[in-house]
Structure formats: structure tokens, C-alpha cells
Design a protein around this motif. Structure first.
Motif, mmCIF file in Angstrom:
data_model
loop_
_atom_site.group_PDB
_atom_site.id
_atom_site.type_symbol
_atom_site.label_atom_id
_atom_site.label_comp_id
_atom_site.label_asym_id
_atom_site.label_seq_id
_atom_site.Cartn_x
_atom_site.Cartn_y
_atom_site.Cartn_z
ATOM 1 N N LEU A 82 -14.704 7.022 0.321
ATOM 2 C CA LEU A 82 -14.325 6.417 1.648
ATOM 3 C C LEU A 82 -14.998 6.497 2.222
ATOM 4 C CD1 LEU A 82 -10.947 9.230 0.455
ATOM 5 C CD2 LEU A 82 -11.123 6.857 1.712
ATOM 6 N N ALA A 83 -16.560 7.108 1.906
ATOM 7 C CA ALA A 83 -17.040 7.698 2.851
ATOM 8 C C ALA A 83 -17.947 6.125 3.180
ATOM 9 C CB ALA A 83 -18.707 8.538 2.371
ATOM 10 N N VAL B 5 -8.242 2.623 10.487
ATOM 11 C CA VAL B 5 -9.234 3.047 9.473
ATOM 12 C C VAL B 5 -9.652 4.129 9.905
ATOM 13 C CG1 VAL B 5 -10.467 2.364 7.687
ATOM 14 C CG2 VAL B 5 -9.506 0.657 8.990
ATOM 15 N N LEU B 6 -9.878 5.083 10.330
ATOM 16 C CA LEU B 6 -10.625 6.193 10.239
ATOM 17 C C LEU B 6 -9.731 7.243 10.257
ATOM 18 C CD1 LEU B 6 -13.148 5.381 12.867
ATOM 19 C CD2 LEU B 6 -13.900 5.428 10.386
ATOM 20 N N ARG B 7 -8.331 7.259 10.466
ATOM 21 C CA ARG B 7 -7.893 8.656 10.462
ATOM 22 C C ARG B 7 -6.978 8.064 8.961
ATOM 23 N NH1 ARG B 7 -5.382 6.560 15.322
ATOM 24 N NH2 ARG B 7 -3.858 5.138 14.448
ATOM 25 N N LEU B 8 -6.916 6.302 8.189
ATOM 26 C CA LEU B 8 -6.679 7.023 6.137
ATOM 27 C C LEU B 8 -7.565 7.663 6.180
ATOM 28 C CD1 LEU B 8 -5.959 2.721 6.711
ATOM 29 C CD2 LEU B 8 -3.757 5.408 5.928
ATOM 30 N N TRP C 227 0.589 -1.138 -0.269
ATOM 31 C CA TRP C 227 -0.002 0.208 0.089
ATOM 32 C C TRP C 227 0.770 1.249 0.199
ATOM 33 C CZ3 TRP C 227 -4.549 -1.024 -1.652
ATOM 34 C CH2 TRP C 227 -5.504 -2.152 -1.540
ATOM 35 N N ARG C 228 1.889 1.586 0.606
ATOM 36 C CA ARG C 228 2.797 2.273 0.573
ATOM 37 C C ARG C 228 3.864 2.618 0.137
ATOM 38 N NH1 ARG C 228 5.887 0.983 5.013
ATOM 39 N NH2 ARG C 228 4.138 2.181 6.584
ATOM 40 N N THR C 229 3.629 1.834 -1.490
ATOM 41 C CA THR C 229 4.467 1.958 -2.344
ATOM 42 C C THR C 229 3.933 2.265 -3.837
ATOM 43 O OG1 THR C 229 6.323 -0.186 -2.530
ATOM 44 C CG2 THR C 229 6.023 0.817 -4.006
ATOM 45 N N ALA C 230 2.383 1.551 -3.264
ATOM 46 C CA ALA C 230 1.250 2.603 -4.438
ATOM 47 C C ALA C 230 1.173 3.478 -4.410
ATOM 48 C CB ALA C 230 -0.357 1.887 -4.256
ATOM 49 N N ARG D 118 -5.411 5.556 -2.309
ATOM 50 C CA ARG D 118 -6.176 5.438 -0.239
ATOM 51 C C ARG D 118 -6.894 4.848 -0.091
ATOM 52 N NH1 ARG D 118 -2.189 9.266 -1.709
ATOM 53 N NH2 ARG D 118 -0.543 9.328 0.139
ATOM 54 N N ALA D 119 -8.538 5.006 -1.321
ATOM 55 C CA ALA D 119 -9.655 4.566 -0.488
ATOM 56 C C ALA D 119 -9.741 3.144 -0.330
ATOM 57 C CB ALA D 119 -10.279 4.858 -1.469
#
Length: 451
Positions: free
Chosen positions: A300-301, A278-281, A241-244, A261-262
Motif C-alpha cells: 500500500l505504501a 486512491v489515498l482514502r482507499l 473490486w467490491r465483490t472481491a 484492497r492493495a
């Protein structure tokens, strides 16, 4: 194996010297990464300066001057050698995760614009690395029992032809179809080969092609993290995920940055992250979106609704769900992964939220819509497990757990993904404490524990 391929992407000379949208000079990957991590935390440059000084134990210092240095570091003008350890501490990461190296000795001390190492030396180094990866896969069985991925790696190392961008987009569609219809271990093996192939092609790309290849890397890495999550390999998935995220940020494509990020937040609700994270992301992604009308803000919602329902905040979950509903996905279809989002995902979110709230009628309507539309075996299994969650929420512990056992046991072992097992555990969590020793509950506990 996963971390070594990711490191190959992170430390390649091609990645280190790729152009950005802001300048024709190359920007090192570590520079993009420290900026991306700062923004993901929602920190201004001044706040980053304060965090760095705190990590160094400085009670007093010139925040203004440090913030100016941060600007230079994020542009890649200079590597923050004296402050690298403070960055690692502030972000709670390792050196290799943040900077793509074990220590500063392998990071060039030159500033942006310096000529990269000779091409021949890079080719020799990369060829040896690929051969080592292939050998590792053969020794550890990490690339499957057939040996076909190893053969492809060897062929790639010795005789690789660049693909045009249309071919790369077709490759992405193929992997996306595969993740929905095949066992995730098979999909992972093919992705490793293509991730190395795109990295090799990036090495010789011009500015325009490099930007598009960064988008391809972001999309491939997102699908790879998807596969790893299905396999339950959460540590590796989080690194991908970080690489993406980094590749998407470097591309400058806001929609792609939000898409990645979604997806990261969406997969986090399956036990990969705690729900507060997850909520912070989600909040960090929304800050990046700003006033953007991107479809992925609505997506995201939908993830927020799922997380809130797992926390038992059903009214808040319904409110978040209402923000998600009513989008037909037109915005999603303009992305590099135009078939990533389907309308069945809206119905899936409704099934999730209503089932956890015990609303059998609405959950059932949504479930039937998913089953009529989805090509993804995982969605089909999970939406039926939502029915089991709803049954338990309405007092039917025996009925719900027996149903969950039947659903999971009927799947071929290779298709019992972590995300299906995690939804089975959601059925267990809904069972009242006083009924957790019932026979059907015990059966489901054994089936989801892997014993």
C-alpha cells in the motif's frame, strides 16, 4: 454482462447461506457488505448510526439504540428494511450494488438459520440464468467472436463437475499467467466461466470448503477487475473490486482482505479513481490492517508513492517509496495468489517515482531491472514510457513524446491496454503548456485518445 454475472454471484442462494468463521449459521451477503462498506469508510457503528439518521433527515435520535441495531443487521439477524434507503444514501451506492437486488421484495424477511429454498428449485433457476447469460453473450458479442466461452457456459449449465481446491488454485495461477501474457479480452472471457463455476460449487460446499471457495471467489474477482481495468471498463471493474472485497471479508483471511484492497488502490492510479480517492482507499485498508505485519501494508505504501508522485509531491512520494523498499515478498507468497507479487514490482515503483521526479539515473537503473525480470508485456511497455516521462520532466518534450508514440504504436492493438494508454497520457501531462502544440505532442495526443 459483467454486472449480471456479478449479480448472479451476489444473489445466489449458495452465497446467501454460506457460513462465516464466527458461526455455523449462514450470514447473508448483504450483511457482510454493509459491514465491509462501513469499515472501508472508517466509520464506527456509532458514526454509521449518525450517518443513517442524517440520511433520513433526523436531527435528533437515539444513536446508542441505532448502533445496537447496526450490530444485529451486520450479523444478518434482521434485514434493515426501514433503513435500507438510508444505507444506500450514506454509501452513495445503488440498491443492487449494496444489497444484490433491485428492492427489498426479493430479500428474505427471515432471520439467520432459516432453511434455503429447495435444491431442485435453485438448480432450475440457476440453469435458466446461465442459459440466459449464454444467450446474451451470443447476442451482444460480449463473450468474444469465437463463441467458445458461450459453449463453455452452456456445458457448465448442463454438466458441471466440482473441482477440488488444488484445481481451483491451479486455475488461479493460470488466469494470473494469462493476464500477464495475453490480451485482456481473452482473459476476461475465461474468468466469467470460472466465476460461474465456483459459484455453483459453493452451493453444495460444507463449512470448511465454503470458506476456501470464498477465498477463490475473492482472488478470481481480483484478477477479473484487473482485466477489466486493462480494458478500460472502469465501472464494471469497480463493481468487481467490491465483490472481491466482500468475498475476502467473509472468508475472514486478513492477508487476503489487504491483498484485494492493495490491488484495488494500485489499479486506481491509472485513472480509474481520482487520486484523493486512491489515498482514502489506502488509509481505509491501513485501518483494517491495524498493527498487522502483513506484506500488503508495505505494498500500500508503494501505491501511495505512485499517487503522490502524480500529484507532484515528489519528496512525499520518495518517503512513501522508502517504506515500500526492502521487502522481498515473502509475505506475498503465502497468499492464495503466491505469484501475484514479483520483485520487479518494487523496481517498477522506483522507476515510476524517480521518472516523475526527473531523476534519470535512478529511474534508468530501476527500469533496467524491470525489463530484465518482468513477464508482463504491460509492465515492459509502461516502464519504457516512464523513460519518456522522465525525458519530458527534464525539458525534452519532443524527445519524450516521440519515444512514447514509438512505444505505443509498436504494440499490437489488442495489447494497447488502458493502463498503457494512461501512462502515455502521463507523458502528455508532463509537457509544458507552451509546447503542447508541437507535432510529436499532437501525435501522442491522437494515439492516446483512440481517434
Amino acid at each position: 454482462m459483467e454486472r449480471q454475472v456479478e449479480t448472479l454471484l451476489s444473489t445466489s442462494p449458495a452465497v446467501q447461506r454460506r457460513p462465516t468463521l464466527m458461526t455455523e449459521n449462514p450470514r447473508p451477503l448483504w450483511a457482510a457488505r454493509i459491514q465491509a462498506e462501513r469499515e472501508a469508510h472508517g466509520w464506527s457503528k456509532w458514526e454509521m448510526a449518525r450517518r443513517l439518521m442524517e440520511a433520513r433527515g433526523y436531527e435528533h435520535g437515539d444513536v446508542r439504540n441505532r448502533a445496537r441495531q447496526i450490530l444485529d443487521w451486520e450479523k444478518g439477524d434482521h434485514f434493515p428494511r426501514d433503513w435500507a434507503d438510508a444505507y444506500v444514501t450514506a454509501f452513495a451506492m445503488t440498491w443492487q450494488e449494496l444489497f444484490g437486488a433491485q428492492d427489498a421484495s426479493v430479500i428474505p424477511s427471515v432471520s439467520v438459520g432459516t432453511t434455503a429454498p429447495p435444491q431442485a428449485r435453485g438448480d432450475d433457476l440457476e440453469r435458466r440464468t446461465l442459459l440466459q447469460l449464454a444467450a446474451l453473450g451470443m447476442g451482444a458479442g460480449a463473450l468474444g467472436s469465437t463463441g467458445e466461452p458461450v459453449r463453455q457456459l452452456l456445458d457448465l449449465a448442463l454438466n458441471s463437475e466440482p473441482r477440488d481446491l488444488d484445481d481451483w488454485h491451479l486455475t488461479l495461477s493460470d488466469h494470473l499467467h494469462a493476464i500477464r501474457t495475453r490480451p485482456p479480452a481473452q482473459v476476461r472471457d475465461g474468468l466469467v466461466v470460472d466465476l460461474i463455476a465456483v459459484q455453483r460449487q459453493l452451493q453444495d460446499a460444507d463449512a470448511d470448503e465454503a470458506t476456501e471457495l470464498q477465498r477463490v471467489i475473492a482472488a478470481l474477482s481480483t484478477i477479473h477487475a484487473n482485466a477489466l481495468t486493462r480494458l478500460g471498463d472502469h465501472g464494471a471493474a469497480i463493481h468487481w473490486w467490491r465483490t472481491a472485497r466482500t468475498a475476502a471479508d467473509v472468508s475472514g483471511d486478513l492477508d487476503l482482505r489487504l491483498l484485494v484492497r492493495a490491488e484495488e488502490a494500485g489499479f486506481g492510479v491509472y485513472g480509474q479513481r481520482d487520486l484523493a480517492t486512491v489515498l482514502r482507499l489506502i488509509e481505509a485498508a491501513e485501518r483494517i490492517a491495524g498493527d498487522s505485519l502483513s506484506f500488503w501494508v508495505a505494498d500500500l505504501a508503494g501505491t501511495r508513492a505512485k499517487a503522490l508522485s502524480l500529484l507532484g509531491r515528489h519528496d512525499d512520494a520518495r518517503q512513501a517509496l522508502n517504506t515500500y523498499l526492502g521487502h522481498d515478498g515473502d509475505g506475498a507468497r503465502t497468499s492464495i495468489l503466491p505469484t501475484l507479487w514479483n520483485i520487479d514490482q518494487t523496481y517498477f515503483a522506483q522507476s515510476w517515482v524517480y521518472a516523475h521526479a526527473g531523476d534519470e539515473a535512478k529511474a534508468g537503473t530501476a527500469r533496467e531491472q524491470v525489463l530484465a525480470r518482468t513477464p508482463d508485456y504491460q509492465y515492459a511497455a509502461n516502464v519504457r514510457l516512464h523513460e519518456a516521462v522522465c525525458a519530458v520532466a527534464n525539458g525534452g518534450a519532443d524527445t519524450g513524446t516521440r519515444q512514447a508514440v514509438d512505444i505505443i504504436a509498436a504494440l499490437p492493438p489488442a495489447q494497447r491496454s488502458h493502463m498503457i494508454i494512461e501512462t502515455g497520457k502521463a507523458v502528455l501531462r508532463a509537457v509544458p503548456v507552451e509546447r503542447r502544440e508541437r507535432p510529436a505532442v499532437r501525435d501522442l495526443r491522437v494515439l492516446t485518445s483512440g481517434r
